[in-house]
Scaffold this active site. Structure first.
Site, mmCIF file in Angstrom:
data_model
loop_
_atom_site.group_PDB
_atom_site.id
_atom_site.type_symbol
_atom_site.label_atom_id
_atom_site.label_comp_id
_atom_site.label_asym_id
_atom_site.label_seq_id
_atom_site.Cartn_x
_atom_site.Cartn_y
_atom_site.Cartn_z
ATOM 1 N N ASN A 1 -13.020 3.626 -6.059
ATOM 2 C CA ASN A 1 -11.587 3.923 -6.099
ATOM 3 C C ASN A 1 -11.114 4.540 -4.787
ATOM 4 O OD1 ASN A 1 -11.816 3.016 -8.655
ATOM 5 N ND2 ASN A 1 -11.667 5.014 -9.646
ATOM 6 N N HIS B 1 -14.905 2.126 -0.888
ATOM 7 C CA HIS B 1 -13.820 1.242 -0.461
ATOM 8 C C HIS B 1 -12.697 1.997 0.252
ATOM 9 C CE1 HIS B 1 -15.163 -1.864 -3.756
ATOM 10 N NE2 HIS B 1 -15.950 -1.843 -2.700
ATOM 11 N N TYR C 1 0.837 -1.209 0.000
ATOM 12 C CA TYR C 1 0.000 0.000 0.000
ATOM 13 C C TYR C 1 0.867 1.254 0.000
ATOM 14 C CZ TYR C 1 -4.401 -2.401 0.053
ATOM 15 O OH TYR C 1 -5.477 -3.156 -0.333
ATOM 16 N N THR D 1 -15.826 0.026 -14.414
ATOM 17 C CA THR D 1 -15.798 -1.028 -13.393
ATOM 18 C C THR D 1 -16.158 -2.361 -14.040
ATOM 19 O OG1 THR D 1 -16.729 -1.864 -11.314
ATOM 20 C CG2 THR D 1 -18.178 -0.446 -12.630
ATOM 21 N N ALA E 1 -12.837 5.977 -20.923
ATOM 22 C CA ALA E 1 -13.661 6.971 -20.223
ATOM 23 C C ALA E 1 -13.152 8.391 -20.490
ATOM 24 C CB ALA E 1 -13.640 6.680 -18.724
HETATM 25 C C1 BJW Z 1 -11.781 1.187 -18.619
HETATM 26 C C2 BJW Z 1 -10.623 1.814 -18.969
HETATM 27 C C3 BJW Z 1 -10.744 3.037 -19.463
HETATM 28 C C4 BJW Z 1 -10.035 -0.172 -18.129
HETATM 29 N N1 BJW Z 1 -11.978 3.569 -19.616
HETATM 30 N N2 BJW Z 1 -12.994 1.593 -18.719
HETATM 31 C C5 BJW Z 1 -16.475 -15.271 -1.409
HETATM 32 C C6 BJW Z 1 -15.599 -15.091 -0.343
HETATM 33 C C7 BJW Z 1 -15.460 -13.831 0.277
HETATM 34 C C8 BJW Z 1 -16.185 -12.753 -0.138
HETATM 35 C C9 BJW Z 1 -17.061 -12.938 -1.197
HETATM 36 C C10 BJW Z 1 -17.216 -14.174 -1.816
HETATM 37 N N3 BJW Z 1 -18.120 -14.053 -2.819
HETATM 38 C C11 BJW Z 1 -18.529 -12.778 -2.847
HETATM 39 C C12 BJW Z 1 -17.887 -12.091 -1.874
HETATM 40 C C13 BJW Z 1 -18.052 -10.652 -1.576
HETATM 41 C C14 BJW Z 1 -16.871 -9.873 -2.091
HETATM 42 C C15 BJW Z 1 -16.932 -9.948 -3.610
HETATM 43 O O1 BJW Z 1 -17.715 -9.284 -4.252
HETATM 44 N N4 BJW Z 1 -16.092 -10.763 -4.213
HETATM 45 C C16 BJW Z 1 -16.155 -10.978 -5.673
HETATM 46 C C17 BJW Z 1 -14.794 -10.652 -6.281
HETATM 47 C C18 BJW Z 1 -16.630 -12.374 -5.909
HETATM 48 N N5 BJW Z 1 -17.031 -8.540 -1.584
HETATM 49 C C19 BJW Z 1 -16.540 -8.198 -0.400
HETATM 50 O O2 BJW Z 1 -15.873 -8.956 0.277
HETATM 51 C C20 BJW Z 1 -16.911 -6.819 0.105
HETATM 52 N N6 BJW Z 1 -17.411 -6.919 1.427
HETATM 53 C C21 BJW Z 1 -18.516 -7.612 1.703
HETATM 54 O O3 BJW Z 1 -19.197 -8.127 0.832
HETATM 55 O O4 BJW Z 1 -18.809 -7.689 3.049
HETATM 56 C C22 BJW Z 1 -19.770 -8.684 3.459
HETATM 57 C C23 BJW Z 1 -19.042 -10.015 3.637
HETATM 58 C C24 BJW Z 1 -18.413 -10.278 4.830
HETATM 59 C C25 BJW Z 1 -17.747 -11.508 5.009
HETATM 60 C C26 BJW Z 1 -17.680 -12.454 3.973
HETATM 61 C C27 BJW Z 1 -18.291 -12.163 2.751
HETATM 62 C C28 BJW Z 1 -18.977 -10.926 2.590
HETATM 63 C C29 BJW Z 1 -15.684 -5.919 0.153
HETATM 64 C C30 BJW Z 1 -15.113 -5.677 -1.203
HETATM 65 C C31 BJW Z 1 -13.844 -4.834 -1.068
HETATM 66 C C32 BJW Z 1 -13.110 -4.695 -2.382
HETATM 67 N N7 BJW Z 1 -11.810 -4.168 -2.125
HETATM 68 C C33 BJW Z 1 -10.951 -3.840 -3.263
HETATM 69 C C34 BJW Z 1 -9.574 -3.358 -2.733
HETATM 70 C C35 BJW Z 1 -9.712 -1.944 -2.161
HETATM 71 C C36 BJW Z 1 -8.423 -1.451 -1.604
HETATM 72 C C37 BJW Z 1 -7.328 -1.378 -2.639
HETATM 73 O O5 BJW Z 1 -7.382 -0.542 -3.568
HETATM 74 O O6 BJW Z 1 -6.383 -2.154 -2.516
HETATM 75 O O7 BJW Z 1 -11.574 -2.828 -4.051
HETATM 76 S S1 BJW Z 1 -10.738 -5.200 -4.418
HETATM 77 C C38 BJW Z 1 -10.799 -4.190 -5.873
HETATM 78 O O8 BJW Z 1 -11.997 -4.501 -6.632
HETATM 79 C C39 BJW Z 1 -10.976 -2.747 -5.362
HETATM 80 C C40 BJW Z 1 -11.943 -2.198 -6.365
HETATM 81 O O9 BJW Z 1 -12.599 -1.059 -5.831
HETATM 82 C C41 BJW Z 1 -12.867 -3.364 -6.616
HETATM 83 C C42 BJW Z 1 -13.642 -3.268 -7.911
HETATM 84 O O10 BJW Z 1 -12.760 -3.278 -9.000
HETATM 85 P P1 BJW Z 1 -13.037 -2.303 -10.244
HETATM 86 O O11 BJW Z 1 -12.944 -0.894 -9.803
HETATM 87 O O12 BJW Z 1 -14.281 -2.716 -10.920
HETATM 88 O O13 BJW Z 1 -11.738 -2.575 -11.142
HETATM 89 P P2 BJW Z 1 -11.487 -3.778 -12.177
HETATM 90 O O14 BJW Z 1 -10.041 -3.848 -12.415
HETATM 91 O O15 BJW Z 1 -12.155 -5.010 -11.742
HETATM 92 O O16 BJW Z 1 -12.230 -3.292 -13.506
HETATM 93 C C43 BJW Z 1 -11.754 -2.194 -14.244
HETATM 94 C C44 BJW Z 1 -12.702 -1.985 -15.414
HETATM 95 O O17 BJW Z 1 -12.321 -0.806 -16.091
HETATM 96 C C45 BJW Z 1 -12.675 -3.121 -16.438
HETATM 97 O O18 BJW Z 1 -14.010 -3.488 -16.764
HETATM 98 C C46 BJW Z 1 -11.977 -2.503 -17.664
HETATM 99 O O19 BJW Z 1 -12.476 -3.001 -18.897
HETATM 100 C C47 BJW Z 1 -12.324 -1.060 -17.497
HETATM 101 N N8 BJW Z 1 -11.391 -0.114 -18.066
HETATM 102 N N9 BJW Z 1 -9.542 0.943 -18.662
HETATM 103 C C48 BJW Z 1 -13.059 2.825 -19.241
HETATM 104 N N10 BJW Z 1 -9.686 3.774 -19.867
#
Ligand code: BJW
Length: 256
Positions: free
Chosen positions: A107, A124, A72, A194, A237
């Site tokens: 983000n 987040h 981080y 996203t 974007a």
């Molecule tokens: C462009 C572009 C350009 C590129 N123009 N577009 C099984 C076990 C445990 C948990 C779970 C489970 N199943 C489900 C869960 C829940 C879990 C979850 O959803 N997991 C899935 C992955 C399956 N969620 C959680 O755990 C959340 N909490 C929760 O649910 O609590 C209740 C709970 C408790 C106990 C157990 C289970 C549930 C918390 C989620 C926290 C996410 N944290 C992160 C890290 C943040 C800190 C850090 O930065 O390090 O957040 S992970 C990461 O993913 C980050 C992001 O905010 C998040 C989303 O990603 P994002 O922003 O969508 O990015 P990408 O890379 O995925 O996509 C980028 C997009 O941009 C792409 O589509 C490209 O095409 C596009 N792109 N360039 C336009 N120029």
């Protein structure tokens, strides 16, 4: 010179001009053109190089706090060196034209606020903030130069940690509540850069759609949301959003 974007659909421009309530959900893709890596992009995303289970879970921090802190610290340093791009600026401009506007971001980089967005909800957390890993108290005085990273909480001695939301952690209740409220009340929801794979953020467009909002995706790639969106605008974007906002403003060259 910036790449040209096809003119945005006339009906979408009309809907945005008429909208009283607009919400925006952004993800890592909105900051990609600033040089901040996304997570899931196959070649360039952070998860192509790093294992999320070793870096972005409470268990990972408990196992190896130094590795997580250092990762981080490296990203915090990088975020301090980049600047908002035209996508961030276009969203800040759009906010000025809409009576009720909320920008919900996954983000942690703070670039929306640096571009001038005012009504921002961070789902987040924020990578520039630090808190006590035991008590949750925000900590304002700490140093990345500490040789014994992570630094310790002055009050209880526990490690400090980045104020971000890791997998399996709950999102801040007030932020999630505000985001759900905006998604359920908006006329238009823009979903920008996203992968729509991480919950509960990924449920917001579904909620908005169910409540009758127009859902507009802006992404370079297809996502699980694309088929359900009213409009899926393909492209960076930083190109698509300035063209869309210019059309909403009625700029001569961009009016469809
Ligand atoms: C462009 C572009 C350009 C590129 N123009 N577009 C099984 C076990 C445990 C948990 C779970 C489970 N199943 C489900 C869960 C829940 C879990 C979850 O959803 N997991 C899935 C992955 C399956 N969620 C959680 O755990 C959340 N909490 C929760 O649910 O609590 C209740 C709970 C408790 C106990 C157990 C289970 C549930 C918390 C989620 C926290 C996410 N944290 C992160 C890290 C943040 C800190 C850090 O930065 O390090 O957040 S992970 C990461 O993913 C980050 C992001 O905010 C998040 C989303 O990603 P994002 O922003 O969508 O990015 P990408 O890379 O995925 O996509 C980028 C997009 O941009 C792409 O589509 C490209 O095409 C596009 N792109 N360039 C336009 N120029």
């Amino acid at each position: 010179m910036a790449a040209a974007s096809p003119p945005p659909p006339v009906q979408l421009v009309a809907a945005l001009r008429a909208a009283r309530r607009v919400a925006v959900l952004t993800g890592a893709g909105v900051s990609a053109e600033s040089g901040v890596p996304t997570f899931r992009d196959a070649q360039t995303g952070l998860w192509a190089e790093f294992d999320p289970l070793e870096l972005a879970t409470p268990a990972a921090f408990a196992r190896n706090p130094r590795r997580v802190w250092d990762w981080y610290a490296m990203r915090r340093d990088m975020v301090g060196r980049v600047a908002p791009n035209p996508a961030h600026v276009a969203l800040a401009d759009l906010e000025k034209r809409i009576p009720e506007f909320l920008l919900v971001t996954q983000n942690v980089d703070g670039l929306h606020q640096r571009a001038g967005s005012r009504r921002v909800v961070e789902l987040h957390g924020n990578i520039t903030r630090v808190r006590c890993s035991r008590e949750g108290t925000p900590v304002f005085r700490w140093s990345d130069d500490d040789v014994d990273a992570p630094p310790r909480c002055a009050s209880c001695g526990a490690f400090l940690r980045p104020d971000v939301v890791w997998f399996e952690e709950m999102l801040p209740a007030d932020a999630l509540g505000a985001a759900e409220d905006a998604a359920s009340r908006c006329d238009v929801l823009l979903v920008v850069g996203t992968s729509a794979e991480v919950y509960p953020a990924a449920a917001l467009p579904i909620l908005a759609r169910r409540r009758g909002a127009l859902v507009v995706e802006v992404n370079t790639e297809t996502t699980p949301l694309s088929a359900q969106a009213d409009y899926a605008l393909r492209g960076p974007a930083g190109v698509v959003l300035p063209a869309l906002v210019a059309a909403v403003r009625g700029d001569a060259a961009s009016t469809p």
